[in-house]
Write a protein that holds these residues in place. Structure first.
Motif, mmCIF file in Angstrom:
data_model
loop_
_atom_site.group_PDB
_atom_site.id
_atom_site.type_symbol
_atom_site.label_atom_id
_atom_site.label_comp_id
_atom_site.label_asym_id
_atom_site.label_seq_id
_atom_site.Cartn_x
_atom_site.Cartn_y
_atom_site.Cartn_z
ATOM 1 N N ARG A 172 63.457 -17.906 56.346
ATOM 2 C CA ARG A 172 64.566 -17.709 57.270
ATOM 3 C C ARG A 172 64.468 -18.617 58.494
ATOM 4 N NH1 ARG A 172 69.494 -16.029 56.161
ATOM 5 N NH2 ARG A 172 70.506 -16.656 58.065
ATOM 6 N N GLU A 173 63.267 -19.091 58.852
ATOM 7 C CA GLU A 173 63.077 -19.871 60.069
ATOM 8 C C GLU A 173 62.883 -21.351 59.795
ATOM 9 O OE1 GLU A 173 61.069 -17.119 59.417
ATOM 10 O OE2 GLU A 173 62.388 -15.752 60.523
ATOM 11 N N ALA A 174 63.492 -21.869 58.736
ATOM 12 C CA ALA A 174 63.312 -23.282 58.380
ATOM 13 C C ALA A 174 63.846 -24.223 59.449
ATOM 14 C CB ALA A 174 63.998 -23.572 57.040
ATOM 15 N N GLY A 175 64.750 -23.742 60.288
ATOM 16 C CA GLY A 175 65.311 -24.591 61.335
ATOM 17 C C GLY A 175 64.291 -25.094 62.331
ATOM 18 N N TYR A 176 63.162 -24.394 62.463
ATOM 19 C CA TYR A 176 62.144 -24.808 63.414
ATOM 20 C C TYR A 176 61.443 -26.095 62.988
ATOM 21 C CZ TYR A 176 62.454 -20.339 65.893
ATOM 22 O OH TYR A 176 62.882 -19.271 66.636
ATOM 23 N N ILE A 177 61.557 -26.477 61.722
ATOM 24 C CA ILE A 177 60.833 -27.659 61.222
ATOM 25 C C ILE A 177 61.456 -28.932 61.772
ATOM 26 C CG2 ILE A 177 60.121 -28.928 59.172
ATOM 27 C CD1 ILE A 177 60.182 -26.313 57.636
ATOM 28 N N CYS A 178 62.661 -29.237 61.318
ATOM 29 C CA CYS A 178 63.368 -30.435 61.784
ATOM 30 C C CYS A 178 64.830 -30.146 62.067
ATOM 31 C CB CYS A 178 63.271 -31.555 60.744
ATOM 32 S SG CYS A 178 61.614 -32.184 60.493
ATOM 33 N N GLY A 179 65.208 -28.895 62.101
ATOM 34 C CA GLY A 179 66.599 -28.557 62.311
ATOM 35 C C GLY A 179 67.450 -28.869 61.087
ATOM 36 N N ARG A 180 68.739 -28.954 61.294
ATOM 37 C CA ARG A 180 69.673 -29.156 60.188
ATOM 38 C C ARG A 180 69.756 -30.605 59.727
ATOM 39 N NH1 ARG A 180 74.693 -24.939 61.324
ATOM 40 N NH2 ARG A 180 73.427 -23.063 61.028
ATOM 41 N N LYS A 181 69.068 -31.497 60.415
ATOM 42 C CA LYS A 181 69.006 -32.893 59.994
ATOM 43 C C LYS A 181 67.786 -33.166 59.120
ATOM 44 C CE LYS A 181 72.637 -34.225 62.300
ATOM 45 N NZ LYS A 181 73.861 -34.699 61.604
ATOM 46 N N ILE A 182 67.203 -32.132 58.591
ATOM 47 C CA ILE A 182 66.003 -32.266 57.772
ATOM 48 C C ILE A 182 66.259 -33.203 56.588
ATOM 49 C CG2 ILE A 182 66.574 -30.223 56.374
ATOM 50 C CD1 ILE A 182 63.530 -29.612 56.360
ATOM 51 N N SER A 183 65.287 -33.995 56.248
ATOM 52 C CA SER A 183 65.455 -35.017 55.209
ATOM 53 C C SER A 183 65.406 -34.404 53.810
ATOM 54 C CB SER A 183 64.362 -36.074 55.340
ATOM 55 O OG SER A 183 63.096 -35.519 55.009
ATOM 56 N N GLU A 184 65.932 -35.158 52.847
ATOM 57 C CA GLU A 184 65.889 -34.741 51.451
ATOM 58 C C GLU A 184 64.445 -34.651 50.964
ATOM 59 O OE1 GLU A 184 68.628 -34.192 49.143
ATOM 60 O OE2 GLU A 184 69.643 -33.932 51.058
ATOM 61 N N ASP A 185 63.595 -35.554 51.436
ATOM 62 C CA ASP A 185 62.191 -35.540 51.021
ATOM 63 C C ASP A 185 61.491 -34.261 51.459
ATOM 64 O OD1 ASP A 185 62.387 -37.990 49.787
ATOM 65 O OD2 ASP A 185 61.692 -39.122 51.529
ATOM 66 N N LYS A 186 61.734 -33.834 52.692
ATOM 67 C CA LYS A 186 61.110 -32.599 53.175
ATOM 68 C C LYS A 186 61.635 -31.383 52.404
ATOM 69 C CE LYS A 186 59.693 -33.692 57.912
ATOM 70 N NZ LYS A 186 59.885 -35.140 57.896
ATOM 71 N N LEU A 187 62.916 -31.374 52.107
ATOM 72 C CA LEU A 187 63.479 -30.266 51.328
ATOM 73 C C LEU A 187 62.906 -30.248 49.919
ATOM 74 C CD1 LEU A 187 67.213 -30.427 52.453
ATOM 75 C CD2 LEU A 187 65.584 -28.597 52.951
ATOM 76 N N ARG A 188 62.664 -31.422 49.368
ATOM 77 C CA ARG A 188 62.080 -31.502 48.022
ATOM 78 C C ARG A 188 60.671 -30.917 48.013
ATOM 79 N NH1 ARG A 188 62.698 -36.497 47.531
ATOM 80 N NH2 ARG A 188 64.861 -36.396 46.827
ATOM 81 N N VAL A 189 59.909 -31.197 49.052
ATOM 82 C CA VAL A 189 58.560 -30.625 49.160
ATOM 83 C C VAL A 189 58.638 -29.110 49.317
ATOM 84 C CG1 VAL A 189 56.488 -30.527 50.589
ATOM 85 C CG2 VAL A 189 57.553 -32.733 50.105
ATOM 86 N N MET A 190 59.560 -28.637 50.127
ATOM 87 C CA MET A 190 59.719 -27.201 50.346
ATOM 88 C C MET A 190 60.131 -26.477 49.068
ATOM 89 S SD MET A 190 61.675 -27.412 54.045
ATOM 90 C CE MET A 190 62.086 -25.671 54.101
ATOM 91 N N SER A 191 60.842 -27.178 48.187
ATOM 92 C CA SER A 191 61.346 -26.540 46.969
ATOM 93 C C SER A 191 60.236 -26.157 45.997
ATOM 94 C CB SER A 191 62.344 -27.468 46.273
ATOM 95 O OG SER A 191 61.691 -28.604 45.723
ATOM 96 N N ALA A 235 65.871 -23.607 67.050
ATOM 97 C CA ALA A 235 65.897 -25.019 67.424
ATOM 98 C C ALA A 235 64.500 -25.641 67.310
ATOM 99 C CB ALA A 235 66.423 -25.175 68.843
ATOM 100 N N PRO A 236 64.389 -26.822 66.685
ATOM 101 C CA PRO A 236 63.096 -27.515 66.589
ATOM 102 C C PRO A 236 62.794 -28.263 67.884
ATOM 103 C CG PRO A 236 64.786 -28.809 65.522
ATOM 104 C CD PRO A 236 65.463 -27.537 66.001
ATOM 105 N N MET A 237 61.716 -29.037 67.888
ATOM 106 C CA MET A 237 61.345 -29.821 69.059
ATOM 107 C C MET A 237 62.244 -31.057 69.165
ATOM 108 S SD MET A 237 58.862 -28.139 70.440
ATOM 109 C CE MET A 237 58.031 -29.300 71.514
ATOM 110 N N PHE A 238 62.269 -31.666 70.334
ATOM 111 C CA PHE A 238 63.009 -32.909 70.555
ATOM 112 C C PHE A 238 62.453 -34.007 69.641
ATOM 113 C CE2 PHE A 238 63.615 -36.965 72.668
ATOM 114 C CZ PHE A 238 64.958 -36.929 73.012
ATOM 115 N N PRO A 239 63.288 -34.872 69.047
ATOM 116 C CA PRO A 239 64.742 -35.002 69.209
ATOM 117 C C PRO A 239 65.556 -34.221 68.175
ATOM 118 C CG PRO A 239 63.943 -36.871 67.973
ATOM 119 C CD PRO A 239 62.738 -35.999 68.250
ATOM 120 N N TYR A 240 64.862 -33.424 67.326
ATOM 121 C CA TYR A 240 65.581 -32.725 66.258
ATOM 122 C C TYR A 240 66.480 -31.607 66.790
ATOM 123 C CZ TYR A 240 62.098 -35.089 63.373
ATOM 124 O OH TYR A 240 61.320 -36.028 62.771
#
Length: 329
Positions: A237-256, A269-274
Motif C-alpha cells: 500500500r505504501e509503494a509511493g514512498y519509493i519513487c512516487g508515481r514516476k517510478i520506472s518500469e524497471d523498478k516495477l518489474r523488480v517489485m513484481s 510522498a517520496p524524497m526530493f525530486p520524486y
C-alpha cells in the motif's frame, strides 16, 4: 463453473487523473479475461486522460455524473448536507463508493465487473474466479461504524473476522442490484438507495460510517454463503514512498517478483525530486493564485511570511533561554 469474463471500472478523482492512464495500461496487461475498461470520472478530465491512453485499448470514459439519472456529486452533496450536517467524510468520498454500486444498474454493466482503485497497479496476473467461487483479498481493517450502518440497513452486523475492504472487488451485477433493491425496501428514512444509505450513515461519531465493500461483502456472507472465497495477495500500500508515481518500469518489474499489486497514494510522498508531482498537485491552488499576483505582491507575501516565521523562532529562543538555569557569579 462461473463465467470468467468481466469488465473493470476505475472511479477516478482529480488526484488520480494523471496516474490512471498507467493504471489502465497495467490492468490491460495483467487480466486475460477482461472485456472492457470503464474509467468513471468528471467530464472535465476526459481530455487529459485521452491524451495518454492508446486509442486501440478497449477502454471507455464515462462521465461520473451521467452514469445514473439520480446519482451525481451535487445530489450526494445535497442529501449529505441535509441528513449528515456533522459528518467527517466528504460528498466525494461517498460519491465514489456509490458509483461502484450504481454501475450495476447502468446500461454498461454485464454479469460481473471488477472495481479497481485508480492509485493501484497490478504487477502480475490475478485470478478472480475458481470453480464456483468468486475470489477476494481479505484485509484486517475494522471500523465499527461501518457495521452499525449495515445493521440499520439489513438488521445484521459483522459476519466475518476479516474485512472486505481492499484495492479491488469483483462484483456480481445480480447481487448488487438485489442488495440495492433491499435497501430501498428498508424502513430507513429516504426513497432511493443512496438516500437511505446516507441517512443510515448519520451517526454521532467522527469516524466515517459507510463502506461499499464491507456492506457488499457482509450482504453476500449472509445471503450467498460460500460464493466468495478468500485469496491472499501480496500487496504494497505504501509503494509511493519509493519513487512516487514516476517510478520506472524497471523498478516495477523488480517489485513484481514479490508483489501482486502496488498502490501509490498521493499522501505517500517520496524524497526530493520524486515528490515534485505531489508537491505541485497539493499546491496547485496556491500557484494559480500567484499567477494573478504582481511580482511586488509575491515578494511582499514571501517577506511577510518570513518575518512571521522569524518572530516565532525568536519567541521560541527567548522561551528556551528563560528556562535555562541562571549562572552564578
Amino acid at each position: 463453473m462461473l463465467n470468467c469474463t468481466f469488465d473493470i471500472i476505475i472511479p477516478t478523482g482529480p488526484e488520480d487523473v494523471a496516474f490512471v492512464p498507467r493504471v489502465v495500461d497495467y490492468v490491460y496487461r495483467c487480466f486475460e479475461n477482461l472485456e472492457h475498461i470503464y474509467v468513471l470520472t468528471a467530464k472535465k478530465n476526459f481530455s487529459k486522460i485521452e491524451k495518454k491512453i492508446p486509442a486501440n485499448m478497449p477502454y471507455k470514459l464515462i462521465d461520473e455524473n451521467d452514469l445514473l439519472p439520480n446519482l451525481s456529486l451535487s445530489i450526494v452533496a445535497k442529501i449529505l448536507n441535509e441528513c449528515c450536517p456533522n459528518r467527517r467524510a466528504s460528498a466525494g468520498w461517498y460519491f465514489q463508493q456509490f458509483l461502484k454500486l450504481g454501475f450495476a444498474q447502468s446500461i454498461y454493466c454485464k454479469k460481473y465487473y471488477l472495481s479497481w482503485d485508480a492509485d493501484t497497479l497490478p504487477l502480475a496476473p490475478i485470478s478472480f474466479f475458481e470453480d464456483e467461487h468468486l475470489l477476494f483479498n481479505p484485509k484486517k481493517e475494522y471500523n465499527p461504524n461501518y457495521f452499525r450502518t449495515i445493521e440499520r440497513l439489513f438488521g445484521y452486523g459483522k459476519q466475518m473476522e476479516y474485512s472486505f475492504i481492499a484495492e479491488n472487488m469483483m462484483f456480481s451485477k445480480n447481487i448488487v442490484c438485489e442488495m440495492l433493491a433491499e435497501i430501498e425496501e428498508s424502513d430507513v428514512e429516504g426513497v432511493t438507495w443512496l438516500e437511505k444509505i446516507l441517512h443510515a450513515s448519520n451517526l454521532d461519531d467522527s469516524m466515517p460510517a459507510f463502506s461499499e465493500f464491507e456492506t457488499y461483502g457482509t450482504y453476500c456472507s449472509v445471503n450467498y454463503p460460500g460464493l466468495y472465497k478468500p485469496r491472499h495477495l501480496n500487496t504494497f500500500r505504501e509503494a509511493g514512498y519509493i519513487c512516487g508515481r514516476k517510478i520506472s518500469e524497471d523498478k516495477l518489474r523488480v517489485m513484481s517478483f514479490d508483489l501482486d499489486t502496488a498502490s501509490f497514494e498521493m499522501r505517500h510522498a517520496p524524497m526530493f525530486p520524486y515528490n515534485l508531482p505531489q508537491f505541485i498537485f497539493n499546491n496547485r491552488k496556491r500557484f494559480k493564485k500567484m499567477k494573478s499576483m504582481t511580482f511586488r505582491q509575491i515578494i511582499k507575501k514571501v517577506w511577510t511570511k518570513w518575518l512571521g516565521k522569524q518572530s516565532i523562532d525568536k519567541q521560541l529562543i527567548m522561551e528556551h533561554l528563560y528556562r535555562l538555569p541562571q549562572q552564578r557569579h
